[in-house]
Scaffold this motif. Structure first.
Motif, PDB file in Angstrom:
ATOM      1  N   SER A  99      -0.689  13.509  -2.534  1.00  0.00           N
ATOM      2  CA  SER A  99      -1.952  13.521  -1.799  1.00  0.00           C
ATOM      3  C   SER A  99      -2.575  14.912  -1.769  1.00  0.00           C
ATOM      4  CB  SER A  99      -1.715  13.052  -0.363  1.00  0.00           C
ATOM      5  OG  SER A  99      -1.171  11.757  -0.363  1.00  0.00           O
ATOM      6  N   ASN A 151      -7.788   6.567   0.790  1.00  0.00           N
ATOM      7  CA  ASN A 151      -7.078   5.913   1.901  1.00  0.00           C
ATOM      8  C   ASN A 151      -8.032   5.093   2.785  1.00  0.00           C
ATOM      9  OD1 ASN A 151      -4.661   6.859   0.937  1.00  0.00           O
ATOM     10  ND2 ASN A 151      -4.385   8.435   2.483  1.00  0.00           N
ATOM     11  N   SER A 193      -7.492  12.629  -0.451  1.00  0.00           N
ATOM     12  CA  SER A 193      -6.796  11.360  -0.183  1.00  0.00           C
ATOM     13  C   SER A 193      -7.217  10.746   1.156  1.00  0.00           C
ATOM     14  CB  SER A 193      -5.286  11.566  -0.172  1.00  0.00           C
ATOM     15  OG  SER A 193      -4.850  12.119  -1.391  1.00  0.00           O
ATOM     16  N   GLY A 194      -7.252  11.579   2.186  1.00  0.00           N
ATOM     17  CA  GLY A 194      -7.604  11.090   3.513  1.00  0.00           C
ATOM     18  C   GLY A 194      -9.099  10.848   3.676  1.00  0.00           C
ATOM     19  N   ALA A 244      -3.207   9.311   6.347  1.00  0.00           N
ATOM     20  CA  ALA A 244      -2.326   8.395   5.617  1.00  0.00           C
ATOM     21  C   ALA A 244      -2.481   6.962   6.111  1.00  0.00           C
ATOM     22  CB  ALA A 244      -0.879   8.852   5.760  1.00  0.00           C
ATOM     23  N   MET A 265       0.837  -1.203   0.000  1.00  0.00           N
ATOM     24  CA  MET A 265       0.000   0.000   0.000  1.00  0.00           C
ATOM     25  C   MET A 265       0.864   1.242   0.000  1.00  0.00           C
ATOM     26  SD  MET A 265      -2.974  -1.092   2.690  1.00  0.00           S
ATOM     27  CE  MET A 265      -1.902  -1.545   4.038  1.00  0.00           C
ATOM     28  N   LYS A 266       0.371   2.257  -0.699  1.00  0.00           N
ATOM     29  CA  LYS A 266       1.159   3.488  -0.844  1.00  0.00           C
ATOM     30  C   LYS A 266       0.203   4.627  -1.128  1.00  0.00           C
ATOM     31  CE  LYS A 266       4.267   6.399  -2.592  1.00  0.00           C
ATOM     32  NZ  LYS A 266       4.323   7.405  -1.522  1.00  0.00           N
ATOM     33  N   CYS A 267       0.527   5.835  -0.662  1.00  0.00           N
ATOM     34  CA  CYS A 267      -0.209   6.996  -1.162  1.00  0.00           C
ATOM     35  C   CYS A 267       0.793   8.042  -1.570  1.00  0.00           C
ATOM     36  CB  CYS A 267      -1.236   7.537  -0.174  1.00  0.00           C
ATOM     37  SG  CYS A 267      -0.598   8.025   1.422  1.00  0.00           S
ATOM     38  N   ALA A 294      -2.932   5.176  -3.560  1.00  0.00           N
ATOM     39  CA  ALA A 294      -3.939   6.234  -3.470  1.00  0.00           C
ATOM     40  C   ALA A 294      -3.313   7.566  -3.851  1.00  0.00           C
ATOM     41  CB  ALA A 294      -4.469   6.320  -2.044  1.00  0.00           C
ATOM     42  N   LYS A 306      -5.202   3.827   5.441  1.00  0.00           N
ATOM     43  CA  LYS A 306      -5.003   2.687   4.531  1.00  0.00           C
ATOM     44  C   LYS A 306      -4.885   1.375   5.289  1.00  0.00           C
ATOM     45  CE  LYS A 306      -1.169   4.078   2.407  1.00  0.00           C
ATOM     46  NZ  LYS A 306      -0.905   5.378   3.026  1.00  0.00           N
ATOM     47  N   GLU A 345       5.062   8.788   7.558  1.00  0.00           N
ATOM     48  CA  GLU A 345       3.671   9.220   7.734  1.00  0.00           C
ATOM     49  C   GLU A 345       3.050   8.709   9.030  1.00  0.00           C
ATOM     50  OE1 GLU A 345       1.584   9.371   4.075  1.00  0.00           O
ATOM     51  OE2 GLU A 345       3.313  10.594   3.555  1.00  0.00           O
TER      52      GLU A 345
END
Lengths: 99, 386
Positions: free
Chosen positions: B154, B163, B158-159, B250, B149-151, B301, B253, B187
């Motif tokens: 952002s 996520n 995103s949040g 963050a 998993m990665k974001c 994300a 996720k 994060e």
């Protein structure tokens, strides 16, 4: 249907605006399938938060069902919840580091 | 739920079936490029490390190359070295062979220069791809998925949407017996006290705190405090009030599953469920770390639209921003903006991500794969280049 704000967890006492909201308007606020209407008391910019439950000074502020800070003043439903009335609980000597 | 994957002899399951052409050291990247360009069915791994580094970092290079070579999305491996690198080739080759894969190795200084190495490498890779292409996909339960998993890039959305939706996907995958890897330790800062509440036991909680402390100390050692001034002025203007809130966006996720274990960068999880892996937030290093840990799919994300993919692990891009979905349409796979402006919900969106992940795991191409925007890769370094 477009909504005005989103609540991420049923425990939360704040919603996040996904539109610019104006004082006096009714905002449609969604928590998953539940849609509620809340009277907005102050202008809320996109991405900012407002109270969806009455908050007393010293109460925890919950978003994602987790504590994101503590109220430093009472926050009425529909009022802007941000740095002017919420403080971080991190980096506080009186609270200790971590959990 | 099942996906169609490739059986590997070590019990893992691939979602892709490439012959991996791996650089042992920065100096041979052009040779690797020369081979990969001429042979369909190969995937490269090039990077900037493997020489003139501290022993600690050389250790990370060895570990990353072993992990990447063992990634189930590779059928077999052609390792290219120069001949004088610090990378421990014997160790890397032995580890990949132990996973049951065929490993071939060419050293440029022994083979006689780049032209000869490319020529021999092309012929070897052609033969290996021929072998690989005879493998057929078979049905496997999704408990064989290892999801990284990665974001990145952002924004406010995103949040709020991708996520938390990925958090739902992670919970569903974990409930089905799969593995979900949370990285981006940077994060966690500010939310580690919340994250450790999800730790399955005290060892895991202490492990998480140690990773965060190490990341902070590393930043402070170069005269920077990455915690200072968080959230930033821009964050506050955007509506983020506290560091807790920023970090929670963050780590949303991670969903609600208990964190079962904490791993070093590029280390393969030995347990099922949600795990944490040490890694920075920058795309090349974290995507590489996830692939080295054995991720066979990655979910990513994005708020503003990040284009990066990885050479042999599909990276599924997910946004909650209609603007990004429209403006970055050649990079974004899933548009979840209906959670904001339609009738969609986060639980439903999370379920749809899982369904799309199963299609991608079974061979559906991601936008990054289709556009060939897949070369976001490098090995994480802790020390200086010396």
């Amino acid at each position: 249907m477009a909504i005005d704000a989103i609540v991420l967890n049923e425990a939360d006492n704040v919603a996040t605006a996904v539109q610019d909201l104006k004082a006096g308007q009714e905002a449609s606020v969604r928590l998953n399938r539940l849609l509620n209407t809340i009277g907005i008391k102050e202008d809320i910019p996109y991405g900012h938060k407002f109270a969806v439950k009455p908050v007393r000074s010293g109460d925890d502020i919950l978003k994602y069902g987790e504590v994101i800070g503590r109220a430093t003043a009472d926050i009425a439903v529909g009022c802007h919840a941000h740095v002017q009335n919420i403080e971080s609980m991190r980096g506080r000597g009186d609270l200790g580091k971590g959990a | 739920m099942e996906f169609m994957g490739y059986r590997r002899s070590d019990g893992t399951v691939g979602t892709r079936n490439y012959v991996g052409v791996l650089s042992a050291v920065v100096c041979v990247n052009e040779v690797v490029e020369g081979i990969v360009r001429q042979v369909q069915g190969t995937a490269r791994f090039t990077h900037h490390q493997g020489c003139c580094q501290t022993p600690l970092d050389i250790g990370l290079v060895n570990k990353a190359l072993k992990g990447l070579g063992c990634n189930p999305n590779l059928h077999s491996v052609l390792l290219i070295s120069l001949g004088c690198e610090s990378t421990n080739l014997e160790e890397v080759i032995a580890a990949i062979r132990a996973s049951g894969k065929r490993v071939e190795h060419l050293a440029v200084q022994e083979t006689g220069g780049s032209a000869r190495t490319i020529a021999q490498g092309v012929l070897l890779a052609q033969e290996m791809v021929g072998e690989a292409s005879r493998r057929q996909r078979e049905p496997f339960p999704i408990s064989n998925l290892v999801m990284g998993m990665k974001c990145g890039s952002s924004d406010t959305t995103s949040g709020l949407v991708p996520n938390p939706a990925i958090g739902v996907t992670s919970d569903l995958l974990v409930a089905a017996g799969g593995v979900s890897i949370l990285g981006e330790v940077t994060e966690f800062i500010g939310a580690e006290h919340i994250l450790i509440r999800h730790a399955a036991n005290e060892t895991v909680a202490q492990g998480i705190l140690k990773l965060v402390e190490r990341m902070e100390k590393r930043a402070m050692a170069v005269g920077e405090d990455i915690r200072g001034g968080q959230p930033t002025g821009g964050n506050i203007k955007g509506g983020l009030t506290t560091i807790e809130e920023k970090s929670l966006g963050a780590i949303a996720k991670a969903g609600t599953a208990p964190i079962q274990a904490v791993y070093e960068y590029g280390e393969r999880p030995t347990v099922k469920g949600l795990v944490v892996m040490d890694s920075p937030g920058r795309e090349p290093e974290i995507l590489t770390g996830l692939a080295a840990a054995g991720a066979n799919v990655i979910v990513f994300a994005t708020g503003r639209g990040a284009p990066q993919g990885f050479p042999f692990v599909p990276v599924l891009k997910i946004t909650g921003s209609r603007t990004a979905a429209e403006k970055m349409s050649d990079h974004i796979d899933m548009d979840l903006s209906a959670v904001i402006d339609g009738g969609d919900t986060i639980p439903d969106a999370g379920q749809r991500i899982l369904e799309e992940l199963v299609r991608v795991a079974s061979g559906a191409m991601t936008k990054a794969e289709i556009s060939g925007y897949v070369n976001s890769m490098d090995i994480y370094m802790l020390g200086p280049v010396i």
